[in-house]
Design a protein around this motif. Structure first.
Motif, PDB file in Angstrom:
ATOM      1  N   CYS A  55      -9.046 -30.114 -19.771  1.00 50.03           N
ATOM      2  CA  CYS A  55      -7.833 -30.854 -20.153  1.00 50.03           C
ATOM      3  C   CYS A  55      -7.413 -30.444 -21.574  1.00 50.03           C
ATOM      4  O   CYS A  55      -8.206 -30.542 -22.503  1.00 50.03           O
ATOM      5  N   CYS A  83      -1.649 -37.713 -22.042  1.00 51.46           N
ATOM      6  CA  CYS A  83      -1.457 -36.725 -20.968  1.00 51.46           C
ATOM      7  C   CYS A  83      -0.078 -36.073 -21.054  1.00 51.46           C
ATOM      8  O   CYS A  83       0.930 -36.742 -21.271  1.00 51.46           O
ATOM      9  N   CYS A  86       0.288 -31.639 -17.222  1.00 44.66           N
ATOM     10  CA  CYS A  86       0.140 -30.214 -16.877  1.00 44.66           C
ATOM     11  C   CYS A  86      -0.403 -30.025 -15.470  1.00 44.66           C
ATOM     12  O   CYS A  86      -0.290 -28.944 -14.896  1.00 44.66           O
ATOM     13  N   CYS A  89      -5.947 -30.896 -14.111  1.00 45.42           N
ATOM     14  CA  CYS A  89      -7.071 -31.675 -13.574  1.00 45.42           C
ATOM     15  C   CYS A  89      -6.901 -31.940 -12.083  1.00 45.42           C
ATOM     16  O   CYS A  89      -7.858 -31.881 -11.319  1.00 45.42           O
TER      17      CYS A  89
HETATM   18 FE1  SF4 Z   1      -5.115 -33.539 -19.042  1.00 41.41          FE
HETATM   19 FE2  SF4 Z   1      -4.764 -33.780 -16.393  1.00 41.41          FE
HETATM   20 FE3  SF4 Z   1      -2.920 -34.764 -18.058  1.00 41.41          FE
HETATM   21 FE4  SF4 Z   1      -3.213 -32.106 -17.816  1.00 41.41          FE
HETATM   22  S1  SF4 Z   1      -2.516 -33.555 -16.188  1.00 41.41           S
HETATM   23  S2  SF4 Z   1      -2.982 -33.253 -19.728  1.00 41.41           S
HETATM   24  S3  SF4 Z   1      -5.458 -31.921 -17.473  1.00 41.41           S
HETATM   25  S4  SF4 Z   1      -5.064 -35.462 -17.854  1.00 41.41           S
END
Ligand code: SF4
Length: 103
Positions: A55, A83, A86, A89
């Motif tokens: 992350c 967050c 993106c 995760c």
């Molecule tokens: Fe982090 Fe997931 Fe948010 Fe991306 S989508 S910033 S990996 S928590």
């Protein structure tokens, strides 16, 4: 996989480590879904750790979940307000335990 409509299909069971928990919660075997914008199904999470390691904004923190049948640690989305959607995760989780509401 995690139910992406968990906030409609489940009851809010309280808070842990500053994030919402969506039930049912019956420790140690049933721990519910943790988080809302970034949500982790604790009953699916097997502590792979790729989300936490990759992350870009360090949303996740390890927590101990002794005697849970799948794994005895889990990732808590303690910094879910950081967050950036993106979706890394969500894509990297080997068991589809994570939902990010990017809408
Ligand atoms: Fe982090 Fe997931 Fe948010 Fe991306 S989508 S910033 S990996 S928590």
């Amino acid at each position: 996989a995690i139910d992406s409509n968990f906030d409609q299909n489940r009851e809010r069971a309280g808070d842990e480590n500053g994030v919402a928990v969506w039930g049912p919660v019956e420790p140690p075997a049933k721990l519910g879904i943790h988080g809302t914008h970034v949500a982790v199904d604790y009953d699916i999470c097997l502590a792979d750790g790729a989300c936490l390691e990759n992350c870009p904004v360090d949303v996740f923190t390890w927590v101990d979940t002794p005697d849970h049948p799948v794994s005895e640690t889990k990732v808590e989305p303690t910094n879910e307000d950081q967050c950036i959607d993106c979706m890394l995760c969500v894509d990297i989780c080997p068991v589809d335990a994570i939902d990010v509401d990017a809408s």
